[in-house]
Design a protein around this motif. Structure first.
Motif, short mmCIF file in Angstrom:
data_model
loop_
_atom_site.label_atom_id
_atom_site.label_comp_id
_atom_site.label_asym_id
_atom_site.label_seq_id
_atom_site.Cartn_x
_atom_site.Cartn_y
_atom_site.Cartn_z
N THR A 521 113.46 -72.96 22.38
CA THR A 521 113.73 -71.63 21.83
C THR A 521 114.60 -71.74 20.58
O THR A 521 114.35 -71.07 19.57
CB THR A 521 114.45 -70.76 22.87
OG1 THR A 521 113.68 -70.73 24.08
CG2 THR A 521 114.65 -69.34 22.36
N ASN A 525 114.01 -70.76 16.74
CA ASN A 525 114.86 -69.89 15.92
C ASN A 525 115.17 -70.54 14.57
O ASN A 525 115.24 -69.86 13.54
CB ASN A 525 116.17 -69.59 16.66
CG ASN A 525 115.96 -68.68 17.85
OD1 ASN A 525 114.97 -67.95 17.90
ND2 ASN A 525 116.87 -68.70 18.79
N TYR A 528 112.26 -70.05 12.50
CA TYR A 528 112.06 -68.62 12.24
C TYR A 528 112.98 -68.14 11.12
O TYR A 528 112.56 -67.40 10.23
CB TYR A 528 112.32 -67.83 13.52
CG TYR A 528 111.88 -66.38 13.45
CD1 TYR A 528 110.60 -66.01 13.85
CD2 TYR A 528 112.73 -65.39 13.01
CE1 TYR A 528 110.18 -64.69 13.80
CE2 TYR A 528 112.33 -64.06 12.94
CZ TYR A 528 111.06 -63.72 13.34
OH TYR A 528 110.65 -62.41 13.28
N TYR A 544 108.21 -71.10 20.50
CA TYR A 544 108.47 -69.98 21.40
C TYR A 544 107.44 -69.97 22.54
O TYR A 544 107.78 -69.69 23.70
CB TYR A 544 108.39 -68.65 20.64
CG TYR A 544 109.52 -68.41 19.68
CD1 TYR A 544 110.80 -68.87 19.93
CD2 TYR A 544 109.32 -67.68 18.49
CE1 TYR A 544 111.85 -68.63 19.04
CE2 TYR A 544 110.36 -67.44 17.59
CZ TYR A 544 111.61 -67.92 17.88
OH TYR A 544 112.64 -67.69 17.00
N LYS A 554 114.49 -65.58 26.50
CA LYS A 554 114.75 -65.39 25.08
C LYS A 554 113.52 -65.76 24.25
O LYS A 554 113.20 -65.10 23.26
CB LYS A 554 115.96 -66.21 24.64
CG LYS A 554 117.27 -65.69 25.21
CD LYS A 554 118.46 -66.48 24.68
CE LYS A 554 119.77 -65.93 25.24
NZ LYS A 554 120.95 -66.67 24.73
N LYS A 557 110.90 -63.04 24.66
CA LYS A 557 111.22 -61.88 23.83
C LYS A 557 110.88 -62.16 22.36
O LYS A 557 110.31 -61.33 21.65
CB LYS A 557 112.69 -61.53 24.01
CG LYS A 557 113.11 -60.26 23.29
CD LYS A 557 113.75 -60.61 21.96
CE LYS A 557 114.01 -59.37 21.13
NZ LYS A 557 114.51 -59.72 19.79
N LYS A 558 111.25 -63.37 21.86
CA LYS A 558 110.96 -63.73 20.48
C LYS A 558 109.46 -63.84 20.23
O LYS A 558 108.97 -63.50 19.15
CB LYS A 558 111.64 -65.05 20.13
CG LYS A 558 113.15 -64.97 20.00
CD LYS A 558 113.59 -64.06 18.88
CE LYS A 558 113.26 -64.60 17.51
NZ LYS A 558 113.75 -63.73 16.42
N ASP A 561 108.30 -60.51 19.62
CA ASP A 561 108.63 -60.13 18.24
C ASP A 561 107.59 -60.65 17.26
O ASP A 561 107.20 -59.96 16.31
CB ASP A 561 110.01 -60.66 17.85
CG ASP A 561 111.15 -59.96 18.57
OD1 ASP A 561 110.92 -58.85 19.10
OD2 ASP A 561 112.26 -60.52 18.60
N CYS A 562 107.17 -61.92 17.47
CA CYS A 562 106.18 -62.53 16.57
C CYS A 562 104.85 -61.78 16.64
O CYS A 562 104.22 -61.51 15.61
CB CYS A 562 105.99 -64.00 16.91
SG CYS A 562 107.44 -65.03 16.55
#
Length: 864
Positions: A521, A525, A528, A544, A554, A557-558, A561-562
């Motif tokens: 993760t 990040n 990202y 992710y 986490k 959730k990311k 988002d993507c």
């Protein structure tokens, strides 16, 4: 003159010993060298750096950091010559010369480098200046006064010289350990492998270090550390020798290098003890895997170890079991096997007669063992005992007894770690630290990582982030994914080390490659946001996904988002909502807010305000300010819940308390302004508009300034809301004026011009009129024209007055148009022109200006 004259005043006792070395050089070489050794011992005693050590070998080795390797090696040379003199070897005058040069360098180190004294090079013999000159020059550079006194009074200039620092930067950026930009990974690894063995430390073998049964020697050693090279905490070195001459095996330990995964490691399979021109290959004893070693190589290394002396033992006569014919021995093991065999007992199978003879024999016994594979890890199993220096009556092979032993070995590192984990889970952190430390000292990487976490969080020990980093590092370089992740956090957040996002990303990557979901993760990040690596949404999404499959919320959730934003993957609201829902059901507030947004907007799911409000409520209770703000909207507009302004204000206040959401603060300002859900209060409204502006909310800045100006008007003129108070009006005008609001700047200028609420000050009025006029505010341009016309606060200048009147009039400002009509009518600042006067009166009159209308009716051309 003595070659040691420079220390005569500062260190008279050392000088006397050095002088005796010189005097006895030809008469008695051995005595000279013994005196040289005494001088070295005196030098080390004067420094107080190694007082805790009795042995000269250890004293010299303790100077790492204070001495260069060359200086330490020189001291060791002098020590070795001293050992030869003690053993009464026939030493020559050449040996004394060697000792004198070594002693001179040691004295220079003490005098110049350690105590920072200064003396001229002329005090030294010509033949000694190659030794002394670097010290003398360094001392002069370090002493400003002396250096300045030696400066010449002239200087030379080369007109063609230039600043060559760019070359220096390029050269110093790389050293032998760094990978060159033009090298491939394979070329880099091969170059490092081909380097000559480098200094690892110093080693010495004496009589006490050689085991007579196995003929294995265990050198005493001191190892250096190199920040560029990854090493390990070696337990011991061994080598098979036949001689027992300590002076023959006393020198420098060298080691080859290798590259693994971009890092340089000591190659412990290639270690030698170099003494003179000879080299003695050493076998390394280390009970854990090396970072570059796979498990097969580790097993092979363990299995190839010979039988080792592991300690001494004594029979416990009173506990002999006559029925089972077992005689227990109490063992005191050597330091190098403490991690795998410590403070235990063994039982040997002997009949009553043999046991009696063993117990009657004087002296202690040695115990020997072999590394064997256990269920969890390796440990040493006892194989042989031998009575030191005596021929045993109970024997099978000379003076040894081969035994079948029942070894009650101590707890393994993993077992100790598990005990520590139990204490930790019960909240007994101090006891957990104790067991973690035991396991960590044996090389258990999980224990090292958890001990690091205890130091990091201050649980069971005093918080010490630097110590935490040390434990994380020890486990991380051994390949432990959890520790690599922890070390990555330290570099990312600057805990115990300086912030280094590149280094953090490397450690996250290492742990992620091993399947650590948290690290996957975090490296996601990094990609990202472009922290420590080049921004790459596709790679971020890839990591992710790997972590999300393992259940990392986490990452899930990311990943949502993507999918929602279409970054690194094809935009898909339905998949985004699916991941948000999955994480939200696990209680993750941010995901609850996001799935609430999906239901509110109808993206990826059917629009449902009631479900949106439900998820906002769950997240809001957990403190999500975004959810609190959105829940406030639901109550304000009655979407998904019954409309309730008071409930809306309650949630807006919760979110606004953090001063992070500008829009939320703005809404609170509106509530205070309108009196919806809370008692109307303009001053509090202004406060929330101001907070919204500070948060960067675009609409809030103008709203705040406008509101301050309006509130200033309320105080200036008085209203049904507040009583008239010109000083408070000034305060609110000032707030807006300082933020560049032109209307407030103009009104503040009026106050200073008229002396209302402040002391009359035409210059201050002009200042504020100018600020507003420069922003194009027409009334301020007119007032500025008045100041120029009447010379109030600025030098009178009718031409400039006309300029500002025209600017305002051209913007359609009726007052300026009317004044401009007067100027043309009366010829003030311009040539009289009735037609132009009528034109400007007409423009003002068309806008309802009564004065202009009146002037327009009365205008007539006077008779000449």
């Amino acid at each position: 003159m003595s070659r040691f004259q420079f220390i005569a005043d500062e260190y008279p006792e050392i000088f006397e010993l050095c002088s005796e070395v010189e005097k006895n050089k030809k008469a008695n070489a051995n005595l000279s060298i013994l005196k040289a050794r005494q001088a070295l011992e005196k030098i080390l005693a004067v420094t107080n750096l190694c007082a805790q050590y009795d042995d000269l070998f250890d004293q010299i080795n303790s100077l790492y950091g204070e001495c260069s390797l060359a200086e330490m090696e020189t001291m060791h040379i002098l020590r070795r010559l001293g050992n030869m003199a003690i053993r009464r070897k026939n030493l020559s005058e050449q040996n004394v010369d060697k000792a004198l040069r070594a002693l001179l360098l040691s004295c220079c180190w003490l005098y110049f480098k350690l105590d920072e004294n200064v003396c001229p090079l002329s005090l030294f013999w010509q033949d000694d200046r190659d030794i002394a000159e670097p010290y003398v020059n360094e001392a002069l550079r370090g002493n400003g006064g002396i250096r300045d006194s030696l400066k010449k009074t002239y200087h030379s200039t080369n007109p063609l010289s230039f600043d060559n620092t760019f070359d220096e930067v390029e050269d110093t950026a790389l050293n032998i350990w760094d990978k060159d930009v033009f090298e491939t990974e394979a070329e880099y690894e091969e170059r490092i492998r081909q380097l000559s063995p480098i200094h690892l430390g110093f080693g010495m073998i004496d009589d006490k270090q050689i085991d007579s049964y196995t003929h294995l020697a265990f050198p005493r050693f001191c190892l250096a550390k190199n920040e560029k090279i990854v090493g390990a905490d070696i337990n011991a070195f061994i080598v098979k020798v036949e001689q027992e001459n300590d002076w023959a095996y006393d020198g420098e330990i060298l080691v080859a290098l290798k590259v693994c995964q971009g890092k340089i490691y000591y190659d412990y399979s290639k270690v030698v003890l170099r003494f003179g021109t000879d080299e003695l290959p050493l076998t390394v004893l280390y009970w854990n895997q090396f970072a570059y070693e796979n498990y097969i190589d580790f097993e092979q290394r363990m299995n190839q170890l010979p039988i080792l002396p592991i300690g001494v033992c004594k029979p416990i006569k009173q506990k002999y079991d006559i029925d089972k014919q077992l005689l227990p021995f109490q063992i005191s093991c050597y330091d190098f096997v403490q991690d795998v065999f410590s403070d235990i007992k063994i039982n040997i199978s002997v009949n009553r007669c043999q046991a009696k003879k063993v117990c009657q024999a004087s002296g202690i016994w040695k115990i020997y063992g072999k590394m064997v594979r256990g269920e969890i890890d390796y440990f040493i199993e006892a194989k042989v005992i031998s009575r030191c220096g005596r021929q045993s009556q109970v024997k099978k092979d000379t003076d040894t007894i081969t035994i079948k032993c029942n070894v009650n070995r101590k707890q393994s590192a993993r077992e100790q770690y598990k005990i520590g984990k139990k204490f930790y889970n019960r909240g007994n952190y101090a006891e957990a630290v104790k067991w973690y430390r035991k396991a960590a000292n044996k090389g258990d990487n999980k224990a090292r990582n958890d001990l690091g976490n205890c130091y990091y969080g201050g649980k069971g020990v005093e918080k010490d982030e630097l110590e935490a980093v040390r434990w994380f590092w020890d486990a991380a370089v051994q390949g432990d994914a959890e520790a690599q992740n922890s070390l990555g956090d330290c570099y990312y957040y600057g805990k115990g080390v300086e912030v280094n996002e590149t280094e953090a990303a490397e450690w996250y990557q290492g742990a992620a490659d091993k399947g650590h979901a948290g690290a996957q993760t975090k490296i996601g990040n990094c990609y990202y946001y472009g922290n420590g690596v080049k921004k790459d949404y596709a790679k971020a999404t890839e990591w992710y996904q790997k972590a999300a499959i393992q259940g990392n919320i986490k990452a899930q959730k990311k990943l949502g988002d993507c999918y929602y934003s279409g970054r690194g993957i094809v935009q898909n609201y339905e998949k985004a909502a699916k991941w948000y829902q999955k994480v939200a059901e696990q209680g993750y507030a941010d995901a609850q807010t996001k799935i609430g947004n999906c239901y509110y907007s109808g993206k990826g799911v059917k629009q449902d305000y009631e479900k949106a409000a439900k998820w906002y409520q769950k997240a809001g209770i957990q403190g999500s300010i975004k959810a609190q703000d959105r829940l406030g909207d639901c109550y304000y507009w009655g979407r998904g819940v019954k409309q309730d302004y008071e409930e809306a204000v309650k949630w807006y206040q919760k979110a606004g308390a953090y001063n992070k959401l500008g829009k939320c603060c703005y809404k609170l300002g509106d509530c205070y302004y309108s009196g919806r859900g809370i008692e109307q209060n303009y001053e509090r409204a202004a406060k929330w508009y101001q907070k919204a502006a500070y948060c960067g909310y675009a609409d809030a800045h103008r709203k705040f300034c406008k509101f301050c100006c309006e509130l200033g008007d309320c105080y200036y003129y008085g209203s049904n809301i507040v009583e008239k108070d010109e000083s408070k009006a000034i305060m609110w005008y000032q707030k807006a004026a300082e933020r560049g609001y032109a209307e407030a700047q103009n009104k503040l200028g009026d106050c200073y011009y008229q002396g209302n609420g402040v002391e009359q000050n035409y210059m201050e009025a002009v200042k504020w009129y100018k600020k507003a006029a420069e922003q194009g505010y027409a009334p301020s341009k007119t007032h500025l024209g008045d100041c120029y016309y009447w010379g109030k606060g600025i030098e009178k200048n009718e031409t400039k007055a006309m300029k500002w009147y025209k600017k305002a009039a051209n913007q359609g400002y009726a007052c300026a148009q009317s004044i401009l009509g007067d100027c043309y009518y009366w010829g003030n600042g311009v040539k009289r022109n009735y037609e132009k006067a009528a034109k400007w009166y007409q423009k003002a009159a068309d806008q309802g200006d009564k004065y202009a209308q009146e002037r327009l009716q009365r205008i007539e051309k006077p008779s000449e």
